[in-house]
Write an enzyme that holds these catalytic residues in place. Sequence first.
Site, PDB file in Angstrom:
ATOM      1  N   ASP A 118      -7.111  -2.055  -9.827  1.00 15.76           N
ATOM      2  CA  ASP A 118      -7.293  -3.523  -9.513  1.00 15.76           C
ATOM      3  C   ASP A 118      -5.915  -4.176  -9.421  1.00 15.76           C
ATOM      4  OD1 ASP A 118     -10.073  -3.876 -10.237  1.00 15.76           O
ATOM      5  OD2 ASP A 118      -9.707  -2.936 -12.103  1.00 15.76           O
TER       6      ASP A 118
ATOM      7  N   LYS B 251      -4.927  -3.316  -4.017  1.00 13.52           N
ATOM      8  CA  LYS B 251      -4.756  -2.386  -2.873  1.00 13.52           C
ATOM      9  C   LYS B 251      -5.716  -2.505  -1.849  1.00 13.52           C
ATOM     10  CE  LYS B 251      -5.940   1.191  -5.582  1.00 13.52           C
ATOM     11  NZ  LYS B 251      -6.390   0.600  -6.826  1.00 13.52           N
TER      12      LYS B 251
ATOM     13  N   GLY C 141     -12.782   1.672  -5.225  1.00  9.06           N
ATOM     14  CA  GLY C 141     -13.214   1.303  -3.983  1.00  9.06           C
ATOM     15  C   GLY C 141     -12.336  -0.015  -3.873  1.00  9.06           C
ATOM     16  N   HIS C 142     -12.334  -0.927  -2.976  1.00  8.52           N
ATOM     17  CA  HIS C 142     -11.772  -2.149  -2.498  1.00  8.52           C
ATOM     18  C   HIS C 142     -12.311  -3.277  -2.235  1.00  8.52           C
ATOM     19  CE1 HIS C 142      -8.367   0.733  -2.465  1.00  8.52           C
ATOM     20  NE2 HIS C 142      -8.773   1.274  -1.363  1.00  8.52           N
TER      21      HIS C 142
ATOM     22  N   GLN D 147      -8.369   3.859  -7.795  1.00  7.82           N
ATOM     23  CA  GLN D 147      -7.916   3.674  -9.060  1.00  7.82           C
ATOM     24  C   GLN D 147      -6.478   3.422  -9.364  1.00  7.82           C
ATOM     25  OE1 GLN D 147     -10.355   6.734  -9.394  1.00  7.82           O
ATOM     26  NE2 GLN D 147     -12.159   5.590 -10.773  1.00  7.82           N
TER      27      GLN D 147
END
Length: 304
Positions: free
Chosen positions: A11, A14, A40-41, A223
């Site tokens: 978090d 990215k 994920g993003h 991550q």
Amino acid sequence: LDIIVGTQYGDEGKGRIVHNLALQNHYFAAARAQGGNNAGHTVVHDGVTYKLNLLPTSVLVGKPGFLGRGMVLDLDVLASEVSRIGERVINPEFAIDPRVHIIMPWHKDLDALNEKANGSYAAGSTGRGIGPVYGSKHDRTGLRIIDLMNNDADRISSLIEIYASRVAHASQQDYSCLRSRYSEETGRLVDKAAFFSTLVEDVSHSLSSLLSEGKHILGEGAQAEMLDVDAKYYPRGTSSGTSAVAFWNGIGVYPKKEFSGKVIGVAKAYTTRVGNGPFVTEISGALADEIRTRAKDMNLTELR
């Protein structure tokens, strides 16, 4: 190959970095190497917010994405993600390695049981079956997407019986009911794997070929380094290798000198963490709430 990794506990933002890089003409495609829909993003593209759990950010800008062999897939989540992106008139172009392991219904059941059994040592799992599917992979009782596509009935039936027995024993549920439910849900996943079959290709070979041609690939780490399964915070991390070194294995490409590019670490001014585990300091109260609100980190349970 340039690899983007989180340097803290995830978090770090990215998503913004990989999105901005994916927009550059320099990059031909992007790849994911590990993790599943526990990662994920969050990306804002053309004013629309996308939550990408499995697909690389490159698909939003019309560039190919690759899901490497080190990933684990929930096929229902993948189908939903493709559908949501498709609603915005974006046809995501991506490839799935045949060796990615599939999250089966028993993995989600085992996830909840494992967290309960681990008590104070629980990792704070997302409950999505990620740990158990990696466990199945390493004890050789996993199912890859190629296995579902080939529909090896004898092996699949044997695994259903094995895991129905394990879950029944651990949870005191009825074995016959579990076996019946697992059989039904597995049949549905076999059909879903067939739906994705045209997207399955040897990602290791494809990426090696592109890199040999001089194409630039963006590696989207999931991550962060401190959550790596081999990091010092074990067992309160994630279930896969989240480091830049592990990325190469996750895509199945040998890190030849001519393939290697930058490793870009992403950090933020304050440290946050989802789940359980040791931390040096922690902010609580009004200040923590203020930082979470301004940074849109409201989903995080700890701020340090």
